[in-house]
Every structure is written in C-alpha cells, then in structure tokens.
Write a protein that holds these residues in place. Structure first.
Motif: not given
Length: 371
Positions: A346-353, A303-308, A333-341
């Motif tokens: 987190w939101f996707i996993n929360k929805i799954k839960e 999922s991390f790979y896909f999102i980033q 930009i690296m930091i921003l994209i890491t935070l967005i990812t």
C-alpha cells in the motif's frame, strides 16, 4: 469507461483465481521456511498447506490466459517484458538473500546447510544470486514466446508445444554440457536440482495451456461460458490420465513437486484447470469487500510476490529457520506477514501515485508556460 458485462466477468474470474494463488503463497512459504519437517509432514496444518501448494500453479495458467487479453504485442515487446521480469527475479534474490548476508550477519548455519552449502563459503553469494525461482521461469518463458510468437498463431500450436514440454521434461531433466555459464542456462531450462525451483521444462507448459484456452476463448468471440465449460472435461481428463501415470511409476512421473515428470505435470494441470473452472462459479457469490482484497492482490501480483519473499526471508533472522512446531504460532506468523506485505504494498503504491501526480502537475505547468 464502462466495461461490458462479458469482459467484467472475465476479469473478475481471472482476478479471483490469480489473487487466491497469490494469497496462498504466504501460508505455503511460511510453512516451508519456518516450520519443522515434522510439523510439515505430520500435522493437520501441514496437510492443508501441502494441498494448498498444489494450487499455486494457477498463477501460471492465468499468466497464459492473460497473454491473450494484453493486446497485440510485437516480438520485441514480449521479449522486453521477459527481460524485465528476469531482471526483477535476480533483484529479488539480491534483496532477500544477499542484503541480509552482507548487512545483517547472514542466515543461520542450518539454513545454509539445508541448501547443500557450506557456511562461510564465498560461493554461497553466487548460489543465492543465481537461484532460479518463478520470476526466472516467467521471464524466460516470455522471452521464448517472443521468439516463437509467429509459430503460435493457432491454439493447437500452443497445445502441442505444451504437450511436447510435458512429455520431454523428465528425459532432458538435469542435462548439461559441462561448460560454465551454458550449464546454468541448461539448469534454468530443465534442472533437477534445487538451484532452480521452477525450470522451464515442465512449468512453461502451464503457461501454454492457459494460452491455449485464452486463444480458444478469443476464437469463440469471447464466450466465457464456452471457455470455462471446456476447462471442466479437460481438467477431469488430465487429472485421471496423469493420476494413472503417477500410480504406475510415481518416481518417474511425479518425483518431487518442483521437478515434475509428465504424469505429475498432467495431474497438477488438471487440478488447476478444475480450480479455475470452480473459480468462475464461485466469483458471483463472493462478498464484494473480500473480493476487493483478492482483486488488489491479483492486480499487484509481481510486487506482492516480491515483498512477501523479502519479509519471509528477512524474518529468518528473528524467527529462525525450520524451528516452529506450534501450529497456532505458525498461523499467527502467516497472518502477520500477510498484513506486513499488504501494508508495504500500500505504501509503495501510494508513493507511486504521489510521484505520478507530481509529474502530471509539472507537465501541466510546462504546457501553461509554453502557451
């Protein structure tokens, strides 16, 4: 359920090296996509990221190691896993390339031209949909392993197959039959052009080396000290031998990073075995808070790979392609994209839960109603 110490240590080490390789993806991909070639080649940040890029195959070695720990799977189960990952790879291509091209006006012309394409050509949709990346490699490798799993009963069978793939990678590189469709399958196996970045030859050999060490570890009754102890001499030997081959004929044995020859594959394999060995030493000294972040990335690797990748490529529409030369801005930009990812993950996993909990509650209500 309480986990035994030896298993916990094994899991922590695997989580560390896989998590680090996953986290390194964003800095490497940001530099590749956003920085100018001059920044990539002639700056301190560019040199650091080029070194970091050499460590990303840890993900593949660990994939082979994890194969042993995932339980006894049938040929069909392994093959089905491969098909699912392969399908996810093409879904990623559609999400990161086709959706921006259709819905957001497309990518800048310099991005399209950098891929050897003509802006506005309808064939571009085919190219980007079929682009071969690491998920295609992982999917096809699993399908192949599902087919030959009965042959790989012994760790040396995995090692011999890895060596054969390494040694023949340059010889078969770019071979085609000049038949539409069949040629694309050939490219996925041994391409030398950039419509496939990670062909099976030679990259599957990293997975098989991981499988070799995993089977050895299992043979030794899950003796973690033994397995990582063996990685040290193997890694050093491969580094020296592969380095000597590359020194004698760099173009043949290394060529470019994505389409390696035998020597380059052996060098990178040695580097990554040493990094995994080092990870087993480092894991005990890592701050628990930091390790929890690394472990979270490791456990959500796909999922991390896909999102980033989606965030990075969609970002081209705002940041531009190969335009950034300010190193501080690139780091931001690296930091921003890491935070967005991490946020999206987190939101996707929360929805799954939440969905899982609702299904569980509905199932419980049905059982009560039946009683």
């Amino acid at each position: 359920m309480e986990v035994k110490t030896k298993n916990k240590k094994r899991i922590d080490t695997i989580d560390l090296v896989r998590g680090v390789s996953v986290l390194l993806m964003i800095p490497v991909h940001v530099m590749i996509v956003y920085s100018t070639m001059d920044t990539w080649n002639n700056t301190l940040l560019g040199e650091i990221i080029q070194v970091a890029e050499r460590g990303t195959p840890m993900f593949l070695v660990v994939m082979g190691l994890s194969f042993v720990f995932s339980g006894k799977l049938s040929m069909l189960e392994i093959g089905f896993r491969g098909i699912k990952i392969l399908a996810l790879g093409y879904l990623l291509n559609i999400t990161r390339f086709i959706i921006p091209m259709v819905m957001f006006g497309g990518f800048p012309d310099d991005f399209v031209k950098a891929n050897g394409l003509t802006p506005g050509d309808p064939q571009n949709y085919v190219f980007y949909t079929l682009l071969g990346d690491i998920l295609q490699l992982a999917g096809i490798s699993l399908i192949i392993m599902g087919i030959i799993i009965k042959i790989i009963k012994n760790k040396y069978a995995a090692l011999i197959l890895a060596v054969l793939i390494m040694l023949t990678s340059r010889a078969v590189s770019g071979f085609r039959f000049d038949i539409v469709g069949i040629d694309y399958l050939c490219d996925l196996l041994w391409a030398k052009s950039y419509n496939v970045y990670f062909p099976v030859f030679p990259w599957m050999s990293f997975i098989l080396i991981g499988l070799f060490f995993g089977m050895w570890y299992k043979e030794q009754n899950y003796n973690i000290r033994f397995m990582f102890g063996k990685m040290l001499p193997f890694g050093l030997g491969m580094l020296l031998f592969g380095g000597a081959l590359c020194y004698m004929n760099y173009d043949y044995h290394f060529g470019d990073y994505y389409h390696l020859g035998p020597g380059g594959t052996i060098v990178l394999m040695g580097v990554n075995l040493l990094l995994i060995w080092l990870g087993n030493i480092v894991v005990k000294y890592i701050n628990p808070t930091l390790f929890s972040v690394i472990s979270y990335a490791s456990k959500n690797v796909t999922s991390f790979y896909f999102i980033q990748w989606v965030v990075i490529y969609w970002g081209i529409l705002y940041v531009g392609y190969s335009q950034q030369s300010n190193q501080l801005k690139i780091v931001a930009i690296m930091i921003l994209i890491t935070l967005i990812t991490f946020t999206v993950l987190w939101f996707i996993n929360k929805i799954k839960e939440i969905l899982k909990q609702k299904r569980s509650e509905q199932s419980s209500e049905k059982q009560i109603a039946i009683k």
